[in-house]
Design a protein around this motif. Structure first.
Motif, PDB file in Angstrom:
ATOM      1  N   ALA A  87       0.844  -1.196   0.000  1.00  0.00           N
ATOM      2  CA  ALA A  87       0.000   0.000   0.000  1.00  0.00           C
ATOM      3  C   ALA A  87       0.876   1.242   0.000  1.00  0.00           C
ATOM      4  N   GLY A  88       0.357   2.297  -0.617  1.00  0.00           N
ATOM      5  CA  GLY A  88       1.038   3.586  -0.646  1.00  0.00           C
ATOM      6  C   GLY A  88       0.054   4.692  -0.356  1.00  0.00           C
ATOM      7  N   ILE A  89       0.409   5.900  -0.725  1.00  0.00           N
ATOM      8  CA  ILE A  89      -0.483   7.032  -0.480  1.00  0.00           C
ATOM      9  C   ILE A  89      -1.723   6.958  -1.366  1.00  0.00           C
ATOM     10  N   TRP A  90      -1.543   6.445  -2.589  1.00  0.00           N
ATOM     11  CA  TRP A  90      -2.634   6.470  -3.557  1.00  0.00           C
ATOM     12  C   TRP A  90      -3.368   5.137  -3.668  1.00  0.00           C
ATOM     13  N   TYR A  91      -2.634   4.020  -3.702  1.00  0.00           N
ATOM     14  CA  TYR A  91      -3.243   2.725  -3.980  1.00  0.00           C
ATOM     15  C   TYR A  91      -2.821   1.678  -2.964  1.00  0.00           C
ATOM     16  N   SER A  92      -3.669   0.646  -2.844  1.00  0.00           N
ATOM     17  CA  SER A  92      -3.350  -0.562  -2.099  1.00  0.00           C
ATOM     18  C   SER A  92      -3.621  -1.743  -3.025  1.00  0.00           C
ATOM     19  N   CYS A  93      -2.618  -2.563  -3.260  1.00  0.00           N
ATOM     20  CA  CYS A  93      -2.726  -3.676  -4.202  1.00  0.00           C
ATOM     21  C   CYS A  93      -2.424  -4.988  -3.486  1.00  0.00           C
ATOM     22  N   GLU A  94      -3.124  -6.058  -3.896  1.00  0.00           N
ATOM     23  CA  GLU A  94      -2.887  -7.393  -3.345  1.00  0.00           C
ATOM     24  C   GLU A  94      -2.957  -8.411  -4.467  1.00  0.00           C
ATOM     25  N   GLU A  95      -2.188  -9.491  -4.322  1.00  0.00           N
ATOM     26  CA  GLU A  95      -2.158 -10.516  -5.349  1.00  0.00           C
ATOM     27  C   GLU A  95      -3.469 -11.292  -5.358  1.00  0.00           C
ATOM     28  N   MET A  96      -3.780 -11.876  -6.496  1.00  0.00           N
ATOM     29  CA  MET A  96      -5.022 -12.618  -6.677  1.00  0.00           C
ATOM     30  C   MET A  96      -4.749 -14.115  -6.551  1.00  0.00           C
ATOM     31  N   ILE A 108      -7.402   5.880  -0.385  1.00  0.00           N
ATOM     32  CA  ILE A 108      -8.244   6.904   0.224  1.00  0.00           C
ATOM     33  C   ILE A 108      -9.615   6.330   0.565  1.00  0.00           C
ATOM     34  N   SER A 109     -10.144   5.445  -0.296  1.00  0.00           N
ATOM     35  CA  SER A 109     -11.452   4.842  -0.032  1.00  0.00           C
ATOM     36  C   SER A 109     -11.406   3.840   1.108  1.00  0.00           C
ATOM     37  N   LEU A 110     -10.224   3.303   1.417  1.00  0.00           N
ATOM     38  CA  LEU A 110     -10.084   2.335   2.508  1.00  0.00           C
ATOM     39  C   LEU A 110      -9.926   3.019   3.859  1.00  0.00           C
ATOM     40  N   THR A 111      -9.482   4.271   3.846  1.00  0.00           N
ATOM     41  CA  THR A 111      -9.236   4.991   5.095  1.00  0.00           C
ATOM     42  C   THR A 111     -10.543   5.297   5.817  1.00  0.00           C
ATOM     43  N   PRO A 112     -10.596   5.144   7.136  1.00  0.00           N
ATOM     44  CA  PRO A 112     -11.807   5.530   7.876  1.00  0.00           C
ATOM     45  C   PRO A 112     -12.174   6.983   7.622  1.00  0.00           C
ATOM     46  N   ALA A 113     -13.462   7.270   7.588  1.00  0.00           N
ATOM     47  CA  ALA A 113     -13.933   8.622   7.268  1.00  0.00           C
ATOM     48  C   ALA A 113     -13.361   9.667   8.220  1.00  0.00           C
ATOM     49  N   VAL A 118      -6.927  13.904   7.625  1.00  0.00           N
ATOM     50  CA  VAL A 118      -5.491  13.833   7.915  1.00  0.00           C
ATOM     51  C   VAL A 118      -4.723  13.307   6.706  1.00  0.00           C
ATOM     52  N   LEU A 119      -5.320  12.314   6.006  1.00  0.00           N
ATOM     53  CA  LEU A 119      -4.656  11.785   4.810  1.00  0.00           C
ATOM     54  C   LEU A 119      -4.533  12.848   3.731  1.00  0.00           C
ATOM     55  N   TRP A 120      -5.600  13.649   3.536  1.00  0.00           N
ATOM     56  CA  TRP A 120      -5.512  14.710   2.539  1.00  0.00           C
ATOM     57  C   TRP A 120      -4.490  15.774   2.932  1.00  0.00           C
ATOM     58  N   LEU A 121      -4.382  16.078   4.219  1.00  0.00           N
ATOM     59  CA  LEU A 121      -3.337  16.999   4.675  1.00  0.00           C
ATOM     60  C   LEU A 121      -1.955  16.424   4.393  1.00  0.00           C
ATOM     61  N   SER A 122      -1.806  15.123   4.572  1.00  0.00           N
ATOM     62  CA  SER A 122      -0.531  14.473   4.276  1.00  0.00           C
ATOM     63  C   SER A 122      -0.193  14.582   2.792  1.00  0.00           C
ATOM     64  N   ILE A 123      -1.201  14.390   1.934  1.00  0.00           N
ATOM     65  CA  ILE A 123      -0.970  14.482   0.484  1.00  0.00           C
ATOM     66  C   ILE A 123      -0.582  15.909   0.091  1.00  0.00           C
ATOM     67  N   VAL A 124      -1.296  16.902   0.646  1.00  0.00           N
ATOM     68  CA  VAL A 124      -0.972  18.309   0.346  1.00  0.00           C
ATOM     69  C   VAL A 124       0.437  18.650   0.825  1.00  0.00           C
TER      70      VAL A 124
END
Length: 289
Positions: A87-96, A108-113, A118-124
């Motif tokens: 996982a990174g700032i933008w995506y989280s990937c897992e093998e199939m 971002i969609s996985l992060t709790p609401a 805080v995540l958006w502040l980190s990105i900025v």
């Protein structure tokens, strides 16, 4: 001139460190290997003639074997498989399972609401970190390649030091905020994503290496500026004392005025100021007259 060569070497070292920091930060920011680990998921049922240990064959010839069924349901180990993820700032990937490739989702969609702000502040902060590093690199390259006068060079040096220090502080805050958000997502994130084991990846180490190079570049730049100013002031005081001893000035502030006249005439030159002050003694008589 030894002083001028040393100053140029320091400027080149600061530019090299700042450029490395910029490359590392862009690489880490665009990658998805800040954190790596495994997820423990249930094996799917085998379809058709699928064979292997990554699926459960419920209709096998041994399906009615009481011992096999008892082993599966009591231990549970044969029902689960570990999948690698990163996982990174933008995506989280897992093998199939039983397929090639990876399945990626927006981190971002996985992060709790409650933690998305805080995540958006980190990105900025990360974006500002990259922009300030780029600005510092441009200023340092201008200082090395071209400047109209020594005074302008010192101003560029001071401004690039301030920009680089500010970039380092923003980078540190951004990395720490992302670490906090990821740990909260591990605890409160979706059930179908929570990792079984995890650790920080190479991108996370690269991001902190970028921060270290940034602060090293800032320290080198500040050291160059401070050393130049201190040498200039030291040689100026030394020459003033020499004038007071060698020449009997009626005005006690005359030696300082002599230095000021010559320094002001030197503002538009590109030579090393500490080197130029060495020739001030030869013009003392003319200045006094």
């Amino acid at each position: 001139n030894k002083t001028s060569a040393d100053s140029r070497h320091r400027a080149s070292a600061a530019f090299s460190l700042s450029f490395l920091s910029l490359v590392f930060s862009i690489t880490a920011f665009s990658s998805s290997y800040w954190c790596e680990g495994t997820r423990k998921v249930a094996k799917p049922f085998c379809k058709g003639d699928t064979k292997g240990d990554l699926c459960i064959r419920f209709n096998s010839p041994e399906g009615n074997n009481s011992q096999a069924v008892q082993y599966i349901w009591e231990t549970g180990d044969d029902k689960f498989v570990e999948k690698k993820f990163h996982a990174g700032i933008w995506y989280s990937c897992e093998e199939m399972i039983n397929e090639d490739g990876e399945k990626c989702r927006s981190f971002i969609s996985l992060t709790p609401a409650s933690d998305r702000g805080v995540l958006w502040l980190s990105i900025v902060a990360e974006l500002l970190y990259v922009v300030l590093l780029l600005t510092g690199n441009i200023l340092m390259s201008v200082e090395i390649c071209y400047y109209s006068s020594v005074i302008d060079g010192l101003k560029i040096n001071a401004f690039s030091a301030v920009v680089t220090v500010l970039a380092g502080l923003l980078g540190m805050v951004a990395h720490m905020m992302y670490t906090t958000v990821f740990q909260m997502t591990v605890n409160l994130g979706p059930e179908d994503w929570r990792p079984h084991t995890w650790d920080y990846g190479w991108s996370y180490g690269l991001a902190w290496t970028s921060f270290a190079c940034c602060m090293a570049a800032a320290v080198t730049t500040i050291n160059k500026y401070t050393k130049t100013i201190l040498e200039f002031k030291h040689k100026r005081r030394k020459l003033e004392r020499s004038f007071r001893i060698q020449y009997k000035f009626p005005d006690p502030t005359a030696p300082e005025k002599v230095c000021n006249v010559y320094v002001n005439s030197f503002r538009n030159t590109t030579d090393d100021p500490t080197h130029a002050l060495r020739s001030l003694r030869h013009l003392a008589t003319i200045s006094v007259l």
